[in-house]
Design an enzyme around this catalytic site. Structure first.
Site, short mmCIF file in Angstrom:
data_model
loop_
_atom_site.label_atom_id
_atom_site.label_comp_id
_atom_site.label_asym_id
_atom_site.label_seq_id
_atom_site.Cartn_x
_atom_site.Cartn_y
_atom_site.Cartn_z
N VAL A 25 46.07 25.46 -98.92
CA VAL A 25 45.23 26.04 -97.85
C VAL A 25 45.44 27.55 -97.78
CG1 VAL A 25 44.80 26.10 -95.36
CG2 VAL A 25 45.23 23.91 -96.50
N GLU A 165 41.11 24.08 -91.25
CA GLU A 165 40.46 24.21 -92.57
C GLU A 165 39.78 22.88 -92.89
OE1 GLU A 165 43.31 21.45 -94.41
OE2 GLU A 165 41.47 22.25 -95.28
N GLU A 169 40.14 19.40 -102.03
CA GLU A 169 40.75 19.83 -103.30
C GLU A 169 39.71 19.68 -104.41
OE1 GLU A 169 45.27 18.43 -102.32
OE2 GLU A 169 44.71 18.81 -104.39
N LYS A 218 39.52 18.50 -86.20
CA LYS A 218 40.04 18.39 -87.57
C LYS A 218 40.55 16.98 -87.84
CE LYS A 218 41.82 19.06 -91.54
NZ LYS A 218 41.00 19.16 -92.74
N PHE A 263 30.95 9.42 -99.06
CA PHE A 263 32.20 8.77 -98.64
C PHE A 263 32.01 7.28 -98.41
CE2 PHE A 263 35.54 12.00 -98.34
CZ PHE A 263 34.79 13.04 -98.82
N CYS A 274 45.97 14.84 -97.68
CA CYS A 274 45.36 14.98 -96.36
C CYS A 274 45.09 13.64 -95.68
CB CYS A 274 44.08 15.79 -96.48
SG CYS A 274 44.40 17.47 -96.96
N LYS A 277 48.09 11.26 -94.78
CA LYS A 277 49.00 11.93 -93.84
C LYS A 277 48.29 12.11 -92.49
CE LYS A 277 49.56 16.52 -94.67
NZ LYS A 277 49.14 17.34 -93.53
N LYS A 334 41.94 12.30 -107.24
CA LYS A 334 40.48 12.43 -107.33
C LYS A 334 40.18 13.35 -108.51
CE LYS A 334 38.61 15.78 -104.67
NZ LYS A 334 38.26 16.59 -103.49
C1 UDX Z 1 39.80 15.83 -97.64
C2 UDX Z 1 38.59 16.18 -96.78
O1 UDX Z 1 37.40 15.86 -97.51
C3 UDX Z 1 38.61 17.68 -96.46
O2 UDX Z 1 37.53 18.00 -95.63
C4 UDX Z 1 39.92 18.00 -95.76
O3 UDX Z 1 39.99 19.37 -95.43
C5 UDX Z 1 41.09 17.63 -96.65
O4 UDX Z 1 41.03 16.24 -97.00
P1 UDX Z 1 40.52 15.95 -100.14
O5 UDX Z 1 41.67 15.11 -99.67
O6 UDX Z 1 40.79 17.14 -100.98
O7 UDX Z 1 39.67 16.49 -98.85
O8 UDX Z 1 39.59 15.00 -101.02
P2 UDX Z 1 38.32 14.09 -100.72
O9 UDX Z 1 37.27 14.53 -101.66
O10 UDX Z 1 38.02 14.05 -99.29
O11 UDX Z 1 38.84 12.63 -101.18
C6 UDX Z 1 39.97 12.10 -100.54
C7 UDX Z 1 40.24 10.74 -101.18
O12 UDX Z 1 39.20 9.81 -100.83
C8 UDX Z 1 40.31 10.75 -102.71
O13 UDX Z 1 41.40 9.94 -103.14
C9 UDX Z 1 38.99 10.12 -103.13
O14 UDX Z 1 39.11 9.41 -104.36
C10 UDX Z 1 38.76 9.14 -102.00
N1 UDX Z 1 37.34 8.78 -101.81
C11 UDX Z 1 36.47 9.77 -101.45
C12 UDX Z 1 36.94 7.47 -101.96
O15 UDX Z 1 37.75 6.59 -102.29
N2 UDX Z 1 35.64 7.13 -101.73
C13 UDX Z 1 34.73 8.08 -101.36
O16 UDX Z 1 33.56 7.73 -101.20
C14 UDX Z 1 35.15 9.43 -101.24
#
Ligand code: UDX
Length: 448
Positions: A25, A165, A169, A218, A263, A274, A277, A334
């Site tokens: 961040v 934020e 990632e 958030k 999602f 994120c 946690k 991811k």
């Molecule tokens: C997330 C939030 O999207 C972001 O706004 C926040 O600030 C930080 O946390 P991030 O953790 O980087 O971002 O990744 P994200 O793309 O959200 O995916 C999180 C997890 O969910 C990944 O393991 C991804 O594989 C999983 N996921 C996401 C699914 O299993 N299915 C989905 O449809 C989308």
């Protein structure tokens, strides 16, 4: 590389920014603000990380980050400092981007936030705006204010704000410079004016609230996104039991604009630093305030069960796992990142190792970090730099992170290289019928 708009505000001279904590961040925030034209000091307690940044090497992979680091070390707008005192005393706005890791009971550990707040308290003799950017449970910003007051700073010369934020990632630089919204939790007009000035170059809705509301936005955002994922994974389980197709269910749900398609991708669950946690911390702070947060406990339970369910699916094809060779393609939590923290892919691989399988592992970016969670062992756990090597003589191959390159794999070649053509797809990358036509025994998530 992320297309970066060159934003050109006329930075007002009396705003000088310091960012404390240069992780996923903080470093993106520091370089994003520099890209907007602000002069930014940065500091971090991890001297190795700071040395790497000073040497012009981004300490982690994010598209566009290295270019911004090169650009703003060169422009002088970004200045990494070792000394926290120096960094704080020279700034009029301090963004707190320190870690808020989770304790074993899920509670957020705010000791880094508190210790920086005490440093701020002891070093100010004129106005300072302290901005909590780290994700922290509701009421944390209020505690920062109390701490600063208690340890030496009079309340009238310091303001506290919360500016959460929303960086994902793999797209963090893009997300910082092209936000859907900016949330500003403030207690005074002075703090509001300064933050609106800092973010003036960014064209998006700016929501001004009180501190606690900003913190709740958030946590509630991440909790809702996690809930969407666990919801569709619960539906996927029922699809598996009834022969329905969860990808079509997601499509059907997503066509309702009140639900939205994003999602809703079923798979082996959510990982990263994120979501897991944040939902634990959110549930914990809610329970501390006497609120029933069992919905989020269920979201977490569904997510934790994904790994077991996927292993059970593999076992139903392989019979015994002990002694079998399993290729694992994808270890990052991811695609687009080298981060393996709370990665379901790594969790699957570790369970397979515990069950006696021999692992052949590949990830385009994350192999180096996965080794610390799943150490290489000759003949038992081996890492490869090429997916075709990884699948050689495997009794099964699992795709656990939806890297774009896996959709382009030559599956005919993969089949020839494997000992037994069993393909497990943890992220529904492939089309079942075309894979089966190639002769694979194929299984995925929530689909026949
Ligand atoms: C997330 C939030 O999207 C972001 O706004 C926040 O600030 C930080 O946390 P991030 O953790 O980087 O971002 O990744 P994200 O793309 O959200 O995916 C999180 C997890 O969910 C990944 O393991 C991804 O594989 C999983 N996921 C996401 C699914 O299993 N299915 C989905 O449809 C989308």
């Amino acid at each position: 590389m992320t297309q970066i708009k060159t934003l050109d505000p006329s930075p007002s001279a009396d705003i000088s920014v310091s960012v404390v904590g240069l992780g996923h961040v903080g470093l993106v925030t520091a370089l994003g603000l520099a890209e907007m034209g602000w002069r930014v000091l940065g500091t971090d307690q991890d001297s190795r990380k700071l040395e790497s940044i000073k040497a012009g090497e981004a300490p982690f992979y994010e598209p566009g980050l290295q270019e911004l680091l090169d650009k703003h070390l060169d422009s002088g707008l970004f200045n990494p400092l070792a000394d926290l005192d120096d960094s704080i005393s020279r700034a009029s706005v301090v963004f707190l981007c320190v870690g808020t890791p989770q304790r074993s009971n899920g509670e957020a550990d705010l000791s880094q936030l508190e210790s920086v707040a005490r440093s701020v308290a002891q070093r100010r003799n004129d106005y300072l705006l302290v901005v909590e950017k780290s994700t922290a449970p509701v009421t944390s910003a209020q505690w920062i204010g109390r701490t600063v007051e208690r340890y030496g700073h009079s309340k009238d010369r310091i303001d506290i704000a919360c500016n959460p934020e929303f960086l994902r990632e793999g797209t963090a630089v893009h997300d910082f410079l092209n936000p859907d919204r900016i949330v500003l939790g403030v207690e005074t007009d002075r703090a509001k004016d300064i933050l609106l000035q800092i973010y003036a170059p960014l064209d998006c809705p700016k929501l001004v609230t009180d501190l606690n509301t900003a913190e709740l936005i958030k946590h509630a955002s991440n909790a809702f996104l996690s809930t969407k994922i666990s919801f569709i994974n619960m539906v996927a389980n029922l699809c598996e039991a009834t022969g329905a197709d969860v990808t079509k269910v997601s499509e059907g749900l997503g066509l309702d604009p009140r639900i939205g398609r994003s999602f809703l991708n079923a798979g082996i669950g959510f990982g990263g630093y994120c979501f897991p946690k944040d939902i634990r911390a959110f549930a914990h702070i809610g329970e501390v305030h006497g609120v029933n947060m069992s919905l989020l406990r269920a979201v977490e339970d569904i997510n934790l069960d994904r790994v077991e369910r996927f292993i059970a699916r593999l076992r139903s094809h392989l019979w015994m796992l002990n002694g079998k060779t399993v290729a694992v393609l994808g270890l990052a939590f991811k695609p687009g990142t080298d981060d393996v923290r709370e990665s379901p892919a790594v969790a699957v691989a570790r369970r397979l190792r515990e069950d006696g399988a021999n692992l052949r592992l590949y990830d385009p970016q994350a192999g180096i970090h996965a080794r610390s969670l799943l150490p290489a062992e000759p003949g038992r756990v081996e890492y490869f730099d090429d997916p075709y090597k990884a699948v050689q003589q495997a009794d099964a191959a699992l795709v656990l992170t939806e890297w774009p390159e896996f959709a382009e794999l030559d599956l005919g070649r993969v089949k020839k290289l494997m000992r037994v053509p069993i393909l497990g797809d943890g992220r529904n990358v492939y089309d079942p019928s075309s894979v089966r036509k190639l002769g694979f025994e194929y299984f995925s998530v929530g689909r026949p």
